[in-house]
Write an enzyme that holds these catalytic residues in place. Structure first.
Site, PDB file in Angstrom:
ATOM      1  N   SER A 162      -3.087  -9.475   2.029  1.00  0.00           N
ATOM      2  CA  SER A 162      -3.253  -9.872   3.439  1.00  0.00           C
ATOM      3  C   SER A 162      -2.138 -10.746   4.019  1.00  0.00           C
ATOM      4  O   SER A 162      -2.213 -11.146   5.178  1.00  0.00           O
ATOM      5  CB  SER A 162      -4.599 -10.586   3.681  1.00  0.00           C
ATOM      6  OG  SER A 162      -5.637  -9.636   3.732  1.00  0.00           O
ATOM      7  N   ASP A 174       0.843  -1.198   0.000  1.00  0.00           N
ATOM      8  CA  ASP A 174       0.000   0.000   0.000  1.00  0.00           C
ATOM      9  C   ASP A 174       0.883   1.255   0.000  1.00  0.00           C
ATOM     10  O   ASP A 174       0.734   2.146  -0.832  1.00  0.00           O
ATOM     11  CB  ASP A 174      -0.903  -0.038   1.239  1.00  0.00           C
ATOM     12  CG  ASP A 174      -2.020   1.008   1.207  1.00  0.00           C
ATOM     13  OD1 ASP A 174      -2.296   1.561   0.125  1.00  0.00           O
ATOM     14  OD2 ASP A 174      -2.612   1.251   2.268  1.00  0.00           O
TER      15      ASP A 174
END
Length: 170
Positions: free
Chosen positions: A122, A35
């Site tokens: 994740s 991110d």
């Protein structure tokens, strides 16, 4: 139409595709891992669009996906999806992770995208077991019936994920 799948080890911010998927957090304001890398490499345009999305709809729920332009990345779009934080509830977490891939692919279809690159959603700070995450990612991509997507690239940042994908894709 069948999609071609490819495996690459490297930096997702350098891959030339129509859409790069970002493992975002629900705030959409950037963070660590992939991110942070996407926001740094893509520049302020991505964050500005993320803020506009937040102003319209609030945070992005786990399993959902939203799209922005790609700023300075060699892609056209960034599809931001929020992966689940692993909490040992395998059934719930697996369903949410599958939603990330399915919703990202559906959004790509809506944009008539031909190529899309996924990170290992994740499996970093969210601690999703890497083997299970890879299996879910590959299963969702194989199940998906595309109209426009021709190529899906799984981009692994580390050797461990790369080996897991290599084994599962054989």
């Amino acid at each position: 139409m069948t999609m071609k799948t490819e495996l690459l080890k490297g930096d997702i911010t350098k891959i030339k595709v129509d859409a790069v998927v970002n493992a975002a957090n629900s705030s959409l304001l950037g963070g660590g891992g992939v991110d942070g890398a996407i926001h740094r490499a893509g520049g302020p345009e991505i964050l500005e669009e993320c803020k506009a999305i937040r102003n319209r709809q609030g945070k992005c729920d786990t399993g959902k996906a939203v799209v922005t332009k790609a700023g300075n990345l060699p892609a056209k779009y960034v599809i931001h999806t929020v992966g689940p934080v692993w909490d040992n509830d395998e059934e719930k977490c697996s369903k949410l992770l599958a939603d990330c891939y399915r919703n990202s692919l559906q959004l790509a279809e809506n944009l008539k995208i031909k190529s899309i690159a996924f990170p290992n959603i994740s499996t970093g700070v969210y601690r999703f077991p890497k083997e299970l995450a890879a299996k879910i990612a590959i299963d969702e991509v194989r199940k998906f019936e595309p109209d426009s997507i021709e190529k899906v690239i799984f981009v692994c940042f580390d050797d461990e994920n790369n080996m897991i994908y290599k084994k599962l894709l054989e």
